[in-house]
Design a protein around this motif. Structure first.
Motif, PDB file in Angstrom:
ATOM      1  N   CYS A  13       0.827  -1.195   0.000  1.00  0.00           N
ATOM      2  CA  CYS A  13       0.000   0.000   0.000  1.00  0.00           C
ATOM      3  C   CYS A  13       0.872   1.261   0.000  1.00  0.00           C
ATOM      4  O   CYS A  13       0.585   2.236  -0.698  1.00  0.00           O
ATOM      5  CB  CYS A  13      -0.936  -0.037   1.204  1.00  0.00           C
ATOM      6  SG  CYS A  13      -2.293   1.145   1.102  1.00  0.00           S
ATOM      7  N   THR A  16       2.075   2.080  -3.487  1.00  0.00           N
ATOM      8  CA  THR A  16       1.040   2.754  -4.282  1.00  0.00           C
ATOM      9  C   THR A  16       1.021   4.251  -3.960  1.00  0.00           C
ATOM     10  O   THR A  16       0.958   5.097  -4.853  1.00  0.00           O
ATOM     11  CB  THR A  16      -0.358   2.161  -3.949  1.00  0.00           C
ATOM     12  OG1 THR A  16      -0.294   0.747  -4.146  1.00  0.00           O
ATOM     13  CG2 THR A  16      -1.438   2.753  -4.827  1.00  0.00           C
ATOM     14  N   VAL A  17       1.063   4.562  -2.660  1.00  0.00           N
ATOM     15  CA  VAL A  17       1.059   5.960  -2.228  1.00  0.00           C
ATOM     16  C   VAL A  17       2.307   6.673  -2.753  1.00  0.00           C
ATOM     17  O   VAL A  17       2.228   7.788  -3.283  1.00  0.00           O
ATOM     18  CB  VAL A  17       0.999   6.055  -0.680  1.00  0.00           C
ATOM     19  CG1 VAL A  17       1.185   7.499  -0.210  1.00  0.00           C
ATOM     20  CG2 VAL A  17      -0.319   5.481  -0.165  1.00  0.00           C
ATOM     21  N   TYR A  20       2.304   7.650  -6.361  1.00  0.00           N
ATOM     22  CA  TYR A  20       1.468   8.830  -6.575  1.00  0.00           C
ATOM     23  C   TYR A  20       2.185  10.097  -6.091  1.00  0.00           C
ATOM     24  O   TYR A  20       2.208  11.118  -6.789  1.00  0.00           O
ATOM     25  CB  TYR A  20       0.124   8.670  -5.856  1.00  0.00           C
ATOM     26  CG  TYR A  20      -0.822   9.808  -6.153  1.00  0.00           C
ATOM     27  CD1 TYR A  20      -1.610   9.796  -7.302  1.00  0.00           C
ATOM     28  CD2 TYR A  20      -0.904  10.905  -5.307  1.00  0.00           C
ATOM     29  CE1 TYR A  20      -2.456  10.855  -7.599  1.00  0.00           C
ATOM     30  CE2 TYR A  20      -1.744  11.963  -5.588  1.00  0.00           C
ATOM     31  CZ  TYR A  20      -2.519  11.944  -6.730  1.00  0.00           C
ATOM     32  OH  TYR A  20      -3.348  12.977  -7.015  1.00  0.00           O
ATOM     33  N   MET A  55      -7.031   5.015   3.208  1.00  0.00           N
ATOM     34  CA  MET A  55      -7.475   4.143   2.123  1.00  0.00           C
ATOM     35  C   MET A  55      -8.151   2.882   2.667  1.00  0.00           C
ATOM     36  O   MET A  55      -9.156   2.413   2.125  1.00  0.00           O
ATOM     37  CB  MET A  55      -6.290   3.782   1.221  1.00  0.00           C
ATOM     38  CG  MET A  55      -5.755   4.988   0.440  1.00  0.00           C
ATOM     39  SD  MET A  55      -4.159   4.677  -0.368  1.00  0.00           S
ATOM     40  CE  MET A  55      -4.685   3.649  -1.748  1.00  0.00           C
ATOM     41  N   ASP A  64     -13.524   1.336  -2.689  1.00  0.00           N
ATOM     42  CA  ASP A  64     -12.164   0.922  -3.041  1.00  0.00           C
ATOM     43  C   ASP A  64     -11.158   2.005  -2.629  1.00  0.00           C
ATOM     44  O   ASP A  64     -11.282   3.166  -3.037  1.00  0.00           O
ATOM     45  CB  ASP A  64     -12.098   0.688  -4.559  1.00  0.00           C
ATOM     46  CG  ASP A  64     -10.751   0.100  -4.990  1.00  0.00           C
ATOM     47  OD1 ASP A  64      -9.725   0.369  -4.334  1.00  0.00           O
ATOM     48  OD2 ASP A  64     -10.736  -0.652  -5.981  1.00  0.00           O
ATOM     49  N   ARG A  66      -8.299   2.800  -3.551  1.00  0.00           N
ATOM     50  CA  ARG A  66      -7.581   3.517  -4.606  1.00  0.00           C
ATOM     51  C   ARG A  66      -8.326   4.760  -5.081  1.00  0.00           C
ATOM     52  O   ARG A  66      -7.737   5.701  -5.601  1.00  0.00           O
ATOM     53  CB  ARG A  66      -7.296   2.585  -5.786  1.00  0.00           C
ATOM     54  CG  ARG A  66      -6.164   1.605  -5.505  1.00  0.00           C
ATOM     55  CD  ARG A  66      -6.112   0.499  -6.535  1.00  0.00           C
ATOM     56  NE  ARG A  66      -7.352  -0.303  -6.518  1.00  0.00           N
ATOM     57  CZ  ARG A  66      -7.544  -1.416  -7.238  1.00  0.00           C
ATOM     58  NH1 ARG A  66      -6.586  -1.861  -8.036  1.00  0.00           N
ATOM     59  NH2 ARG A  66      -8.679  -2.085  -7.160  1.00  0.00           N
ATOM     60  N   THR A  67      -9.652   4.774  -4.880  1.00  0.00           N
ATOM     61  CA  THR A  67     -10.464   5.936  -5.263  1.00  0.00           C
ATOM     62  C   THR A  67     -10.065   7.176  -4.476  1.00  0.00           C
ATOM     63  O   THR A  67     -10.198   8.298  -4.961  1.00  0.00           O
ATOM     64  CB  THR A  67     -11.960   5.643  -4.980  1.00  0.00           C
ATOM     65  OG1 THR A  67     -12.274   4.368  -5.517  1.00  0.00           O
ATOM     66  CG2 THR A  67     -12.869   6.689  -5.590  1.00  0.00           C
ATOM     67  N   LEU A  69      -7.022   7.793  -3.226  1.00  0.00           N
ATOM     68  CA  LEU A  69      -5.564   7.929  -3.217  1.00  0.00           C
ATOM     69  C   LEU A  69      -5.082   9.390  -3.177  1.00  0.00           C
ATOM     70  O   LEU A  69      -4.201   9.717  -2.365  1.00  0.00           O
ATOM     71  CB  LEU A  69      -4.962   7.155  -4.403  1.00  0.00           C
ATOM     72  CG  LEU A  69      -3.447   7.204  -4.602  1.00  0.00           C
ATOM     73  CD1 LEU A  69      -2.701   6.731  -3.373  1.00  0.00           C
ATOM     74  CD2 LEU A  69      -3.037   6.348  -5.814  1.00  0.00           C
TER      75      LEU A  69
END
Lengths: 298, 298
Positions: A13, A16-17, A20, A55, A64, A66-67, A69
């Motif tokens: 996770c 992913t952050v 971004y 998240m 979800d 990811r929405t 993020l």
């Protein structure tokens, strides 16, 4: 979940952050020198606990993760700005952060102040962008929650009290707890609450996530104080006993290490208790994460 | 409108804003010493130009300006924070602001940094509250506009460039214009744009208010530079020629006073031109206000 599974999910996770965060400040017309200083601290690693909480809380409430993020990334910008400003010579005057020179040591004081100001402001610009996919009333509510938590009745106020308490002796347990609830607790709590709000949660659901966030925030701080005392390989660049050396009152200095551990566990139990109504992978992860925080010092 | 009528309307609107500012930080759990420092600067006077612009722009687009008062007050919090941080020793190192000791002179550097951080964050909490009466999609849009304008690609970035330019010579006209468009222009522009957005304006209406705000922002800065050179009773506590003495490049230092006045008037004409489609008291006030800015130095 096993400690290994928690670690793996946490770092998946976090990646992913980070992906971004590594691009979110580009193409915004930020002067090069300032952008460099902002990214120096924003991309310096860390567990990315706050965005992960936001998240995952959204996930618990059925949206979800990811929405949300960009919103979660905004929370990390707020956390990073607070570290930059806390390290300033007029504040804690720290030369090192995560084993590297602190922002003002690297870029000078003026740029460090502006890098912090910039990260705090960009945070709200990032948060606002989730209105492209999430209903606007939820987004305003979550942004307002975050502003209140990060503001002068929350995180900024907590830093003010911390400076105040460092300069005097005889800080009580209630004062210490109240200060940490503002300084570190408010942002962790708001990360959980805003995630739930963005998913459309209300009433009891928001209340439970608020207690969860509050409780793990409190546990987290106590564990941090214990690690400062006993040492831990994760505290790169921060010498053992550095808070105590600055004359700061800590949980172990007031209560001893054994009692501090007990209180941390009580907070974790309270956090887990409030997630009882929820099932599924995200709720399991939040429960395991709470325990994982305290297990670091057992 | 006559200069006297403009002055009266400006101060009537400023009084409304001030009455709100005087109470908006209370009951939020802000530690007393921090609250005192925040209010010291927030309630130190000033024309309240930015909130007045926001409320009037909303009025031009058909929404009673008083509806957006908390949002407008948030803009003034952002403006005030920027003054506190700009005055810091690491930045412009100013001991005086509006004839009184600057925030850090009064409360110390740590508290001044936190007072600024607190005002910037409370700004977004205040802005979010207008969602109680204004549709949430408009509020998110206006908050995001404000964050982008105040952030590192706007006001904060402009301050970074200003520090950079002060330290070197040979700053060009385009550099100076670009820096001021970010440092002072972005917030004035966003005050106008956000007011229009909160009223539900879109497309060409928003575009026209953007050009209006940009243009009066540019005129305002040029006039400020001229007043710094020739002196003005409104510049309390700021000695004549203080920017030039700090080695800052100004419009008069690059172009002379006569040419600077001409350019300011061109900006005002452009601002007024873009309000042509609008009638009524609010539009008349914005037109008169634009001219009033330049008339201060004729």
């Amino acid at each position: 979940m096993t400690p290994q599974e928690i670690k793996e999910r946490l770092s998946a996770c976090a990646r992913t952050v980070e992906a971004y965060l590594a691009r979110c400040l580009h193409g915004r017309g930020i002067p090069q020198g300032l952008l460099e200083a902002m990214e120096y601290s924003l991309l310096a690693g860390g567990k990315r606990l706050r965005p992960v909480l936001c998240m995952t809380a959204a996930g618990v409430m059925g949206l979800d993760g990811r929405t949300v993020l960009p919103f979660a990334a905004g929370i990390e910008c707020i956390h990073t700005y607070s570290l930059i400003h806390d390290d300033l010579p007029a504040m804690d005057d720290d030369d090192l952060r995560r084993g590297k020179p602190s922002n003002h040591k690297m870029f000078g004081e003026a740029t460090a102040i502006l890098a912090g100001d910039g990260l705090l402001t960009e945070a709200f610009a990032l948060m606002g962008t989730v209105a492209e996919t999430v209903p606007a009333d939820r987004v305003v509510r979550a942004m307002t929650e975050m502003a209140v938590a990060a503001g002068s009745g929350g995180m900024v106020g907590g830093q003010h009290l911390d400076m105040d308490y460092t300069a005097r002796s005889g800080v009580s347990y209630d004062e210490l707890r109240g200060m940490h609830a503002m300084k570190t607790g408010a942002l962790i709590r708001a990360a959980c609450v805003s995630g739930a709000m963005l998913a459309g949660a209300d009433g009891d659901d928001v209340r439970r996530l608020r207690v969860y966030g509050e409780s793990i925030g409190a546990a987290f701080q106590i564990v941090d104080d214990i690690l400062d005392e006993v040492g831990d390989e994760a505290q790169l660049g921060k010498p053992v006993g550095s808070d105590a050396a600055q004359g700061k009152t800590t949980y172990p200095s007031l209560l001893g290490i054994a009692r501090s551990r007990e209180i941390a566990q009580e907070h974790v139990d309270r956090a887990v208790e409030h997630l009882r109504p929820y099932s599924g992978g995200d709720a399991d992860f939040l429960r395991s994460l709470a325990q994982y925080i305290v297990d670091r010092v057992s």
